[in-house]
Design a protein around this motif. Structure first.
Motif, PDB file in Angstrom:
ATOM      1  N   GLU A  16      -9.729 -29.302  36.461  1.00 32.91           N
ATOM      2  CA  GLU A  16     -10.992 -29.591  35.778  1.00 32.91           C
ATOM      3  C   GLU A  16     -11.451 -31.022  36.018  1.00 32.91           C
ATOM      4  O   GLU A  16     -12.612 -31.269  36.274  1.00 32.91           O
ATOM      5  CB  GLU A  16     -10.841 -29.353  34.279  1.00 32.91           C
ATOM      6  CG  GLU A  16     -10.780 -27.901  33.907  1.00 32.91           C
ATOM      7  CD  GLU A  16     -10.573 -27.720  32.422  1.00 32.91           C
ATOM      8  OE1 GLU A  16     -10.898 -28.648  31.657  1.00 32.91           O
ATOM      9  OE2 GLU A  16     -10.086 -26.661  32.028  1.00 32.91           O
ATOM     10  N   GLU A  17     -10.536 -31.953  35.900  1.00 36.47           N
ATOM     11  CA  GLU A  17     -10.915 -33.351  36.027  1.00 36.47           C
ATOM     12  C   GLU A  17     -10.982 -33.724  37.498  1.00 36.47           C
ATOM     13  O   GLU A  17      -9.983 -33.721  38.199  1.00 36.47           O
ATOM     14  CB  GLU A  17      -9.887 -34.241  35.306  1.00 36.47           C
ATOM     15  CG  GLU A  17     -10.369 -35.641  35.138  1.00 36.47           C
ATOM     16  CD  GLU A  17      -9.425 -36.467  34.307  1.00 36.47           C
ATOM     17  OE1 GLU A  17      -9.459 -37.687  34.465  1.00 36.47           O
ATOM     18  OE2 GLU A  17      -8.661 -35.910  33.532  1.00 36.47           O
ATOM     19  N   GLU A  18     -12.162 -34.010  37.973  1.00 36.32           N
ATOM     20  CA  GLU A  18     -12.365 -34.247  39.393  1.00 36.32           C
ATOM     21  C   GLU A  18     -12.241 -35.717  39.764  1.00 36.32           C
ATOM     22  O   GLU A  18     -12.098 -36.041  40.922  1.00 36.32           O
ATOM     23  CB  GLU A  18     -13.730 -33.733  39.823  1.00 36.32           C
ATOM     24  CG  GLU A  18     -13.853 -32.232  39.688  1.00 36.32           C
ATOM     25  CD  GLU A  18     -15.223 -31.742  40.088  1.00 36.32           C
ATOM     26  OE1 GLU A  18     -16.081 -32.571  40.447  1.00 36.32           O
ATOM     27  OE2 GLU A  18     -15.427 -30.530  40.031  1.00 36.32           O
ATOM     28  N   THR A  19     -12.349 -36.616  38.821  1.00 34.72           N
ATOM     29  CA  THR A  19     -12.271 -38.037  39.140  1.00 34.72           C
ATOM     30  C   THR A  19     -10.978 -38.619  38.616  1.00 34.72           C
ATOM     31  O   THR A  19     -10.410 -38.147  37.643  1.00 34.72           O
ATOM     32  CB  THR A  19     -13.458 -38.818  38.535  1.00 34.72           C
ATOM     33  OG1 THR A  19     -13.450 -38.639  37.128  1.00 34.72           O
ATOM     34  CG2 THR A  19     -14.765 -38.356  39.121  1.00 34.72           C
TER      35      THR A  19
ATOM     36  N   GLN B 182      -2.491 -35.606  40.147  1.00 36.57           N
ATOM     37  CA  GLN B 182      -2.293 -34.348  40.870  1.00 36.57           C
ATOM     38  C   GLN B 182      -1.139 -33.556  40.265  1.00 36.57           C
ATOM     39  O   GLN B 182      -1.220 -32.339  40.119  1.00 36.57           O
ATOM     40  CB  GLN B 182      -2.037 -34.612  42.359  1.00 36.57           C
ATOM     41  CG  GLN B 182      -3.282 -34.993  43.115  1.00 36.57           C
ATOM     42  CD  GLN B 182      -3.008 -35.396  44.550  1.00 36.57           C
ATOM     43  OE1 GLN B 182      -1.908 -35.803  44.900  1.00 36.57           O
ATOM     44  NE2 GLN B 182      -4.035 -35.285  45.397  1.00 36.57           N
ATOM     45  N   GLN B 183      -0.071 -34.260  39.889  1.00 35.03           N
ATOM     46  CA  GLN B 183       1.064 -33.588  39.241  1.00 35.03           C
ATOM     47  C   GLN B 183       0.645 -33.003  37.900  1.00 35.03           C
ATOM     48  O   GLN B 183       1.027 -31.890  37.553  1.00 35.03           O
ATOM     49  CB  GLN B 183       2.228 -34.551  39.055  1.00 35.03           C
ATOM     50  CG  GLN B 183       2.949 -34.888  40.336  1.00 35.03           C
ATOM     51  CD  GLN B 183       4.018 -35.948  40.129  1.00 35.03           C
ATOM     52  OE1 GLN B 183       4.075 -36.610  39.101  1.00 35.03           O
ATOM     53  NE2 GLN B 183       4.870 -36.118  41.129  1.00 35.03           N
ATOM     54  N   GLU B 184      -0.136 -33.751  37.129  1.00 33.90           N
ATOM     55  CA  GLU B 184      -0.620 -33.253  35.836  1.00 33.90           C
ATOM     56  C   GLU B 184      -1.466 -32.002  36.033  1.00 33.90           C
ATOM     57  O   GLU B 184      -1.329 -31.038  35.294  1.00 33.90           O
ATOM     58  CB  GLU B 184      -1.440 -34.326  35.114  1.00 33.90           C
ATOM     59  CG  GLU B 184      -0.622 -35.420  34.501  1.00 33.90           C
ATOM     60  CD  GLU B 184      -1.485 -36.493  33.844  1.00 33.90           C
ATOM     61  OE1 GLU B 184      -2.727 -36.331  33.776  1.00 33.90           O
ATOM     62  OE2 GLU B 184      -0.911 -37.492  33.399  1.00 33.90           O
ATOM     63  N   ASP B 185      -2.343 -32.031  37.049  1.00 36.42           N
ATOM     64  CA  ASP B 185      -3.196 -30.873  37.329  1.00 36.42           C
ATOM     65  C   ASP B 185      -2.355 -29.662  37.708  1.00 36.42           C
ATOM     66  O   ASP B 185      -2.641 -28.543  37.284  1.00 36.42           O
ATOM     67  CB  ASP B 185      -4.190 -31.184  38.448  1.00 36.42           C
ATOM     68  CG  ASP B 185      -5.312 -32.104  37.991  1.00 36.42           C
ATOM     69  OD1 ASP B 185      -5.418 -32.350  36.764  1.00 36.42           O
ATOM     70  OD2 ASP B 185      -6.067 -32.597  38.849  1.00 36.42           O
ATOM     71  N   GLU B 186      -1.312 -29.875  38.519  1.00 37.52           N
ATOM     72  CA  GLU B 186      -0.439 -28.774  38.926  1.00 37.52           C
ATOM     73  C   GLU B 186       0.306 -28.199  37.733  1.00 37.52           C
ATOM     74  O   GLU B 186       0.441 -26.989  37.592  1.00 37.52           O
ATOM     75  CB  GLU B 186       0.554 -29.245  39.984  1.00 37.52           C
ATOM     76  CG  GLU B 186      -0.074 -29.495  41.337  1.00 37.52           C
ATOM     77  CD  GLU B 186       0.887 -30.149  42.316  1.00 37.52           C
ATOM     78  OE1 GLU B 186       2.097 -30.275  42.003  1.00 37.52           O
ATOM     79  OE2 GLU B 186       0.428 -30.535  43.403  1.00 37.52           O
ATOM     80  N   GLU B 187       0.801 -29.066  36.856  1.00 34.62           N
ATOM     81  CA  GLU B 187       1.543 -28.614  35.678  1.00 34.62           C
ATOM     82  C   GLU B 187       0.645 -27.841  34.730  1.00 34.62           C
ATOM     83  O   GLU B 187       1.057 -26.864  34.116  1.00 34.62           O
ATOM     84  CB  GLU B 187       2.173 -29.802  34.957  1.00 34.62           C
ATOM     85  CG  GLU B 187       3.322 -30.422  35.729  1.00 34.62           C
ATOM     86  CD  GLU B 187       3.795 -31.735  35.114  1.00 34.62           C
ATOM     87  OE1 GLU B 187       3.270 -32.135  34.060  1.00 34.62           O
ATOM     88  OE2 GLU B 187       4.686 -32.359  35.703  1.00 34.62           O
ATOM     89  N   GLU B 188      -0.593 -28.284  34.593  1.00 33.80           N
ATOM     90  CA  GLU B 188      -1.535 -27.617  33.696  1.00 33.80           C
ATOM     91  C   GLU B 188      -2.250 -26.467  34.386  1.00 33.80           C
ATOM     92  O   GLU B 188      -3.020 -25.748  33.763  1.00 33.80           O
ATOM     93  CB  GLU B 188      -2.559 -28.625  33.170  1.00 33.80           C
ATOM     94  CG  GLU B 188      -1.941 -29.707  32.310  1.00 33.80           C
ATOM     95  CD  GLU B 188      -2.953 -30.772  31.921  1.00 33.80           C
ATOM     96  OE1 GLU B 188      -4.157 -30.594  32.185  1.00 33.80           O
ATOM     97  OE2 GLU B 188      -2.528 -31.787  31.362  1.00 33.80           O
TER      98      GLU B 188
END
Length: 174
Positions: free
Chosen positions: A142-145, A132-138
């Motif tokens: 995109e990656e749902e799983t 979740q942190q990676e998704d927020e930073e980026e």
């Protein structure tokens, strides 16, 4: 524990992870007698220094491996480090298909060899938070799983345990 975490504490004691506390104690006592500074008093300063360093290394390994809680934590760190290696994944298992073991606080899945794959709730939570942190930073989702590679506790098979953040997967708590 920083430096000790980089080295294999079992190797320092000349032991195996499957050894009992009594076996570890025996190895520790042998090495402590061999490298104790009082026994190396007559040696040259460089030999005494190396002996002292080895004694401290053995003592640090024993302090971690002699206590059940710190040994368990160390073993978990070793396992996590091993799982970070590039392992071939034999199949994918969905967290929803695993069985929740309330007593052990782990998800389990049977392996074809008769052993099992285990994922703790902490592993699931940590990986979910990290992703979740990676998704927020980026600024992307995109990656749902999400997933972790888990090895069987008795054979060499490994599986990727996955779960979805967007699906309302119920992660059970102890």
């Amino acid at each position: 524990m920083c430096e000790a975490a980089e080295k294999d504490l079992y190797a320092i004691l000349g032991a195996r992870p499957s050894d009992s506390v009594q076996q570890l104690r025996h190895r520790y006592q042998q090495l402590a007698l061999q490298y104790h500074p009082d026994r190396l008093g007559g040696e040259s300063s460089s030999e005494a220094e190396l002996g002292m360093k080895k004694f401290l290394e053995v003592d640090a390994a024993w302090r971690i491996l002699s206590d059940q809680n710190t040994r368990r934590q160390y073993d978990l760190q070793r396992r996590a480090q091993e799982l970070k290696q590039d392992w071939p994944v034999d199949s994918t298992v969905y967290l929803e298909d695993m069985t929740w073991d309330q007593d052990e606080c782990v998800y389990t899945y049977d392996c074809r060899c008769g052993g099992g794959f285990n994922v703790s709730e902490e592993e699931v939570e940590e990986e979910t938070q990290r992703r979740q942190q990676e998704d927020e930073e980026e600024e992307t989702a995109e990656e749902e799983t999400r997933g972790v590679v888990v090895c069987c506790d008795t054979c060499s098979l490994s599986v990727c345990v996955t779960w979805s953040l967007h699906k309302k997967t119920q992660i059970l708590k102890c």
